[in-house]
Each structure stands twice: as C-alpha cells, then as structure tokens.
Design an enzyme around this catalytic site. Sequence first.
Site, short mmCIF file in Angstrom:
data_model
loop_
_atom_site.label_atom_id
_atom_site.label_comp_id
_atom_site.label_asym_id
_atom_site.label_seq_id
_atom_site.Cartn_x
_atom_site.Cartn_y
_atom_site.Cartn_z
N THR A 213 0.81 -1.22 0.00
CA THR A 213 0.00 0.00 0.00
C THR A 213 0.83 1.25 0.00
O THR A 213 2.00 1.23 0.36
CB THR A 213 -0.79 -0.01 1.33
OG1 THR A 213 -1.70 -1.07 1.28
CG2 THR A 213 -1.53 1.27 1.58
N ASP B 34 -4.00 4.64 -1.78
CA ASP B 34 -4.22 4.05 -3.10
C ASP B 34 -5.32 3.01 -2.94
O ASP B 34 -5.92 2.91 -1.87
CB ASP B 34 -2.91 3.40 -3.62
CG ASP B 34 -2.62 2.11 -2.90
OD1 ASP B 34 -2.46 1.07 -3.56
OD2 ASP B 34 -2.55 2.14 -1.65
N ARG C 110 -5.21 -0.53 -4.20
CA ARG C 110 -4.88 -1.89 -4.66
C ARG C 110 -4.69 -2.81 -3.47
O ARG C 110 -3.94 -2.50 -2.55
CB ARG C 110 -3.61 -1.86 -5.49
CG ARG C 110 -3.11 -3.24 -5.89
CD ARG C 110 -1.82 -3.17 -6.67
NE ARG C 110 -2.04 -2.73 -8.03
CZ ARG C 110 -1.06 -2.64 -8.93
NH1 ARG C 110 0.17 -2.96 -8.59
NH2 ARG C 110 -1.31 -2.25 -10.15
N LYS D 216 -9.34 1.96 1.53
CA LYS D 216 -8.39 1.85 2.63
C LYS D 216 -8.55 2.95 3.66
O LYS D 216 -7.85 2.94 4.68
CB LYS D 216 -6.96 1.89 2.07
CG LYS D 216 -6.70 0.71 1.16
CD LYS D 216 -5.27 0.64 0.73
CE LYS D 216 -5.13 -0.37 -0.38
NZ LYS D 216 -3.78 -0.49 -0.89
N GLY E 25 -1.08 -3.11 5.60
CA GLY E 25 -0.74 -4.38 6.23
C GLY E 25 -1.77 -5.43 5.83
O GLY E 25 -2.25 -5.43 4.72
N SER F 89 4.11 -0.19 1.73
CA SER F 89 5.27 -0.50 0.89
C SER F 89 5.67 0.69 0.03
O SER F 89 6.82 0.85 -0.34
CB SER F 89 4.98 -1.71 0.02
OG SER F 89 3.84 -1.47 -0.76
N ASP G 191 5.86 1.94 -6.89
CA ASP G 191 5.84 0.77 -6.03
C ASP G 191 4.92 -0.28 -6.64
O ASP G 191 3.81 0.04 -7.06
CB ASP G 191 5.35 1.18 -4.63
CG ASP G 191 5.14 -0.03 -3.74
OD1 ASP G 191 4.10 -0.09 -3.06
OD2 ASP G 191 6.02 -0.90 -3.72
N SER H 241 1.42 -1.01 -4.83
CA SER H 241 0.35 0.00 -4.83
C SER H 241 -0.06 0.26 -6.26
O SER H 241 0.74 0.15 -7.18
CB SER H 241 0.84 1.31 -4.23
OG SER H 241 1.56 1.08 -3.07
#
Lengths: 245, 273
Positions: free
Chosen positions: B40, B56, B58, B72, B86, B168, B205, B208
């Site tokens: 994330t 984000d 995903r 999220k 997480g 991440s 990243d 994400s």
Amino acid sequence: MNLADSTPAMNSLLGSEADSQRTLYPYVTGTSVVGIKYKDGILLAADMGGSYGSTLRYKTVERLKPVGKHSIIGASGEISDFQEIMRYLDELILYDNMWDDGNSLGPKEVHNYLTRVMYNRRNKFNPLWNSLVLGGVKNGQKYLGTVNMIGVHYEDNHVATGFGNHLARPILRDEWHENLTFEEGVKLLEKCMRVLLYRDRSAVNKLQIAKITEAGVTISQPYSLKTFWDFSAFKNPTVGAEGSW
Amino acid sequence: MSTAAESVPPKGGFSFDLCRRNEMLVQKGLKQPSFLKTGTTIVGLIFQDGVILGADTRATEGPIVADKNCEKIHYMAPNIYCCGAGTAADTEAVTDMVSSQLKLHRYHTGRESRVVTALTLLKSHLFSYQGYVSAALVLGGVDVTGPHLHTIYPHGSTDTLPFATMGSGSLAAMAVFESKYREGLTRDEGVKLVAEAICSGIFNDLGSGSNVDICVITKGKKEYLRNYMLPNPRTYVSEKGYSFAKKTEVLLTKITPLRELVEVVEGGDAMEE
C-alpha cells in the site's frame, strides 16, 4: 543415497578454506549514488560517508572518481572492493593508452568492461560487493549506466543505487526532463540528496557533485546541505497526546 | 484448589499456546497460508485548517491483485478517519472495533470523540497482540483540541507528525513529502500534494496501484473523496460489447426489486431515556 553423495562434494565447493577467500558480507560501506543526464553531459552526486556496520566511521571517503578522459564512476557498497575496481580500471586505461592509437575508451566501453567483471565474479560466488554508476560523454554522445554486484546492468537518463532507488528515483521520474541546465541539474540532485539525508540512516551531510562534459571532468569540493527542522509539530509533538511521542 | 497450575481465564491479547507447534510444523515443511496484504501507499498531512488523508486502492495477495478498487480509508468517527496498511483483515477488524468503542464512548460522555482516544484504544489493542495483528495505520482527525495526525505501528508504538506515510510505497510518497511539504498549506495545495504523493507510490511501487482516495477533515466538516483521481484508466474497451451465445433466447430485460423498501415514519416512537 543421493544425499550422502552430494554433501562431501558440496563441502569442497564451498568449503571452509574457500570461505576465507570469498566476500561473504560487506564491512565498510558507502550509501547511495544518484546520477542524471543534463544538457551538456552527466552529473553524479554522492555523500562522503563510509559506514562500518551501524557506525559512521569514515566521513571523507571519495566515492566519485574520474576514469580515463571520458567517464566518471560512482560506487556504493564495500569500499575495499571499490578500491579494487579502481585498480582494474587504472590498468584498463593504462593498456588503452599504451596502444597510443588516438582512440580512447568511452563510457559505454568502460561500462561493458565493468559488467563483465561483476558478472563473472558473481558466477564464481565471489562478488565485488558494489553498485556502480558509470557516466560520461564521448564525441557528443552522453551515456549513463549502472551495474550492481550480481551483474544487473542498464542505462537510462537517471540512475540511483541503494536507498536512492526508493527515495530518489520517484522524484527523478517526475521532475527529470531533457536539456536540464547545469543549475537545474544540481538543484534536482540536491533535492534527492536532501531527502536521502533525512531518511537514510547511513547518509552524512557532506557531499560531492561530479560533472562531466565534452570538455572534461570536475569534481566539486565537499559541501553540506541546508536542512529544515522547524515544523511546529516537531517542537511540541505530544500536545493533545500526553505520554506518547 | 485441586490443581497446582490454575487455568487463568484469558484476558484478551495474543495467546502464545500454539507457537511452538506452529514452529514445529513449519520446520517439517508446512507452507503457512498467505494472507491478503494491502501492499500500500497511505499518507496523511496537516494543513492550515485540518487534516488530509490519502490512500491508493490496490489489495494484493502475493503477486496477484486481489481487489483493484478497495477502500483503505476507514471511518472511525464523524471527525476521525483512519488509513490502514498491512493485512487487510486486520486493518478492517481493528478499525471497525475501535469505531464501535468510540461510538459507545460518545453515547456515554455526550461529546465528540477525540483523536487521542482512538489512538490509545488502537495502540493498546495492537500492543497486547505483540505485533501479530499486522495493522499499520495513519490516524487523522480534527477535534476540540485541534487537528491531529498519528501513525500507529503493528507492535503498538505511535508517532505524532505533521506529515506521515506508511505501507510499501511509503518511501516513494515520503520522497515527495520531504521535498515539497511546508507549513500552512491551503486546502487545494494540500490535496494536490497528497495526490502527488499517492501517485508517486502508485507508479513507483509494485504493491500499490489503481486509484487515489482522499479524505479532507476540517472543524465540523469532512469530505470523503472516493476515487478522487483515476490515473490508470482502462484504455481499450471492445466495441462489440457482450454477445450472448447464439442459442440464448433473451425473454425479458426488466429489473425487479426483490424486496419492498421499508417506510420510515418521521417522528416515530422515541427511545426511552
């Protein structure tokens, strides 16, 4: 049984005497190097720190060096392996000069040489524990490439090693464009180095910027970046949450 | 008492009873079940009048994108929202649980919830589970004491910051914040900066991706901007549309509601005091 046969063979391949001859882990390391192409050539930036594990042991390590007439190299990772690489490169340039044929090795050739060296060492399980950035200009052609300890190599308009991959490359992807002037290029590199200074624990506030153009190589004197610590939330962080930090 | 070792009733928190058995099974070669991780990028920042949270959309399960448009940014209270990174189940469960606790607390005290209340409830729950509840949260809100922004780590530690990133993609987003954040941002500048930071996470990243969600919280008002930006549109859509197999007989296309809506009478029975 297969298991019993292979174990003594494996032992001799990666046996104890052989261990003392291979690089197993790095000791004195340098952190990220960031490089970009700009209008007249290449700009590289690296700080001058050499960490010994979690201690910042050496604070005047030059991690940017000229190579021949047309290239500069920046290294992160094990410093002793970088010094060895410099010896290989000095020998390479020497032999090239001895030909005395009017031609000299350009950045593309040096990058290829380094790639072969790094990859072959990794195949022998004895790597040179570095991530290298190689940039230069020859006959008006700018070149910027990177190689790391396992032999992964590529060239691009902007490269970074180590933590720079995570912190600097997002900024460069957004803000790099063709034909940056020298001042814009330096400003962009300083922006990246400042973020690295804030967020990489092995960074030191003493950096050098190296410039290479058709005319030649210039490596700046070490200098430090201005940092800002005056956010009001830093001054009184626990207002409203007594006991936490 | 009959037995020397008394069985103490469990008071909540992580129970270590099965740890040794799990370790033994892993050594024997058992593959532990993988969990749905929200690899994330979540961010928060404090601006002039309040707090802006961004995330984000995903949700990944190893290398696969399990949900390409998940939510999220979780509701905690009318004036407090929480982004979660997480394990998706952990962030959902822990934010739902604390949200209910906050509501009960509001009924009990008759006052608006404070961000530090949510913070303390979350951190004490996470600490008692010793990091096994894998929820990394960015909690933000505006209460009577002003705007607050906190990060909460899976082991239960917290930070109070002017700008924060987790997940991440946190390094990519932090690179944008560290280079562009300043105090006293206006609402539009703040939203633009948050969107930039999330986009940096989305494009740099792998964990994400997809869209940008934003939530702006100010004194007395909140704006939940779901799918504020859609920087990954589906570029090719087949013009043919959906073609049924030749033998299907399309009888009727009419949508019938399965159940009639319940009529709500205004000013109905008041609850007993």
